[in-house]
Scaffold this active site. Structure first.
Site, PDB file in Angstrom:
ATOM      1  N   HIS A   1       2.068   1.962  -3.231  1.00 42.46           N
ATOM      2  CA  HIS A   1       1.120   2.907  -3.833  1.00 42.46           C
ATOM      3  C   HIS A   1       1.628   4.338  -3.800  1.00 42.46           C
ATOM      4  CE1 HIS A   1      -2.518  -0.020  -3.089  1.00 42.46           C
ATOM      5  NE2 HIS A   1      -1.578  -0.527  -3.889  1.00 42.46           N
TER       6      HIS A   1
ATOM      7  N   ASP B   1       0.853  -1.187   0.000  1.00 41.89           N
ATOM      8  CA  ASP B   1       0.000   0.000   0.000  1.00 41.89           C
ATOM      9  C   ASP B   1       0.888   1.236   0.000  1.00 41.89           C
ATOM     10  OD1 ASP B   1      -2.240   1.877   0.621  1.00 41.89           O
ATOM     11  OD2 ASP B   1      -3.331   0.037   0.995  1.00 41.89           O
TER      12      ASP B   1
END
Length: 413
Positions: free
Chosen positions: A322, A299
């Site tokens: 991310h 993430d």
């Protein structure tokens, strides 16, 4: 969610290795340019708050972007960790008290698989360390063994300045029933002032079982929270450095309601497909400097959310993951504010996103005084995102375009 945006930026992108420069007027953040890289005071970072630890700030990134950048930086950080291996044997004469978890009943440790439950010994060791009165620093030593821990709270305030010297490996219990009392935390350090956490060791969230039971992996399962590997809550004058934090159940390390923080030389890793495994999460925290970290997760490498001010991130290697995110902000029609965010010398490789700001429709607040500079990207799908309609749920979010201009997000960069 509405957003009013004022830009004064220069942006330059390249197909193979994008270099992104988003630079606001200098009056927004003060003299943050290259000539002031080593001056902490302009951004609210008081070097006097961290006596004897200023030596740790250095640059580990190369000037020229390379495809094997992450491996190079990982090697440099690992070398930094190895230099700490024998620190316990040469503790400064200023230390008055050394407390070793192995001296407490129940601390077995295991050089092979860490299957023992050492939780009670760690609780007792912390109680002694935190209650010790000393003119010097109290050092809580976790030696070179593997320890198994259930969820545990290390609570303050403590009577003396404290160092947690983690040289071994701390591994989380994978039995989800152990988290029935608190499903959001594994290691929780709360309300401690003048704390240093270091040692070259490893904190392992043992997150595979949690990932397998995530609704993002198995759509038939209900969505529920998983623990953060290590949380610092309401800590002041905090330094976290020279550690490996891996396989987090969800977020790797979270700073919540903290003040005056330095986090450096951290290696944060989980598989690329592990859900919600943010590397460093910053919420309601002020005056934090994150530097010289390698973050490879499933993430956000760094996520900065509501209530955070004076957040500085420098010399960051990110990927996979991310990217570096501000938000999400304003979920559930809430009000959120972030300000004085400065990201400099970050290099991202193989990430889904580069730098982004994400807000939900219906929320309100502000995202102001934000600067991204000297950010290099390679094989990044979405280099720059400013998302006013963020929606992280299975059902489509309701359109809220009829909100008055008095409500919504004001963003200035």
């Amino acid at each position: 969610m509405m957003m009013m945006i004022s830009f004064n930026n220069n942006i330059s992108c390249y197909s193979s290795a994008s270099q992104v420069l988003l630079e606001d007027d200098r009056h927004l953040l003060g003299p943050c340019g290259p000539d002031h890289d080593h001056d902490q005071s302009h951004h609210g970072y008081d070097s006097q708050a961290y006596p004897s630890y200023n030596f740790m700030i250095s640059t580990i990134l190369n000037d020229e972007f390379k495809e094997d950048l992450i491996e190079e930086i990982t090697h440099d950080v690992l070398m930094s960790l190895k230099r700490l291996d024998h620190r316990v044997d040469s503790i400064s004469s200023s230390v008055r008290t050394v407390i070793n978890v192995n001296d407490f009943i129940g601390a077995q440790g295991d050089d092979h698989d860490g299957t023992h439950d050492d939780t009670e010994a760690f609780k007792k060791a912390w109680e002694v360390a935190c209650s010790s009165s000393s003119e010097g620093v109290v050092v809580l030593v976790v030696p070179h063994k593997k320890y198994g821990l259930k969820p545990i709270r290390f609570s303050g305030p403590c009577k003396s300045d404290l160092t947690m010297q983690i040289s071994g490996t701390i591994e989380a219990s994978e039995d989800q029933s152990d988290y029935s009392q608190d499903g959001r935390h594994w290691l929780l350090i709360e309300r401690v002032e003048n704390l240093l956490v270091e040692g070259g060791g490893t904190i392992d969230g043992n997150g595979k079982m949690w990932w397998q039971n995530s609704c993002k992996i198995n759509k038939t399962l209900p969505c529920k929270n998983a623990p953060t590997a290590i949380t610092f809550y309401q800590c002041t004058n905090l330094i976290v450095k020279n550690l490996k934090i891996q396989n987090a159940q969800q977020i790797h390390v979270s700073f919540e309601k903290c003040m005056n923080v330095r986090a450096s030389y951290l290696i944060l890793t989980s598989p690329e497909k592990s859900p919600n495994t943010d590397g460093i999460h910053v919420t309601r925290t002020q005056n934090i400097h994150i530097s010289s970290c390698v973050i490879r997760t499933g993430d956000d490498c760094i996520s900065i959310v509501s209530g955070s001010r004076k957040v500085r991130a420098t010399n960051i290697a990110c990927g996979p993951g991310h990217g570096i995110s501000i938000g999400s902000l304003g979920s559930g029609n809430s009000e959120a504010h972030v300000s004085e965010i400065f990201v400099d010398q970050a290099k991202l490789s193989g990430t889904t996103n580069g730098v982004r700001i994400k807000t939900w429709q219906g929320g309100s607040g502000s995202a102001s005084n934000i600067k991204f500079q000297n950010v290099e990207m390679h094989n990044v799908t979405n280099p720059i995102i400013i998302d006013q309609n963020y929606c992280d749920q299975d059902q489509a979010c309701e359109e809220q375009q009829e909100l008055s201009m008095s409500r919504g997000f004001v963003a200035k960069y």
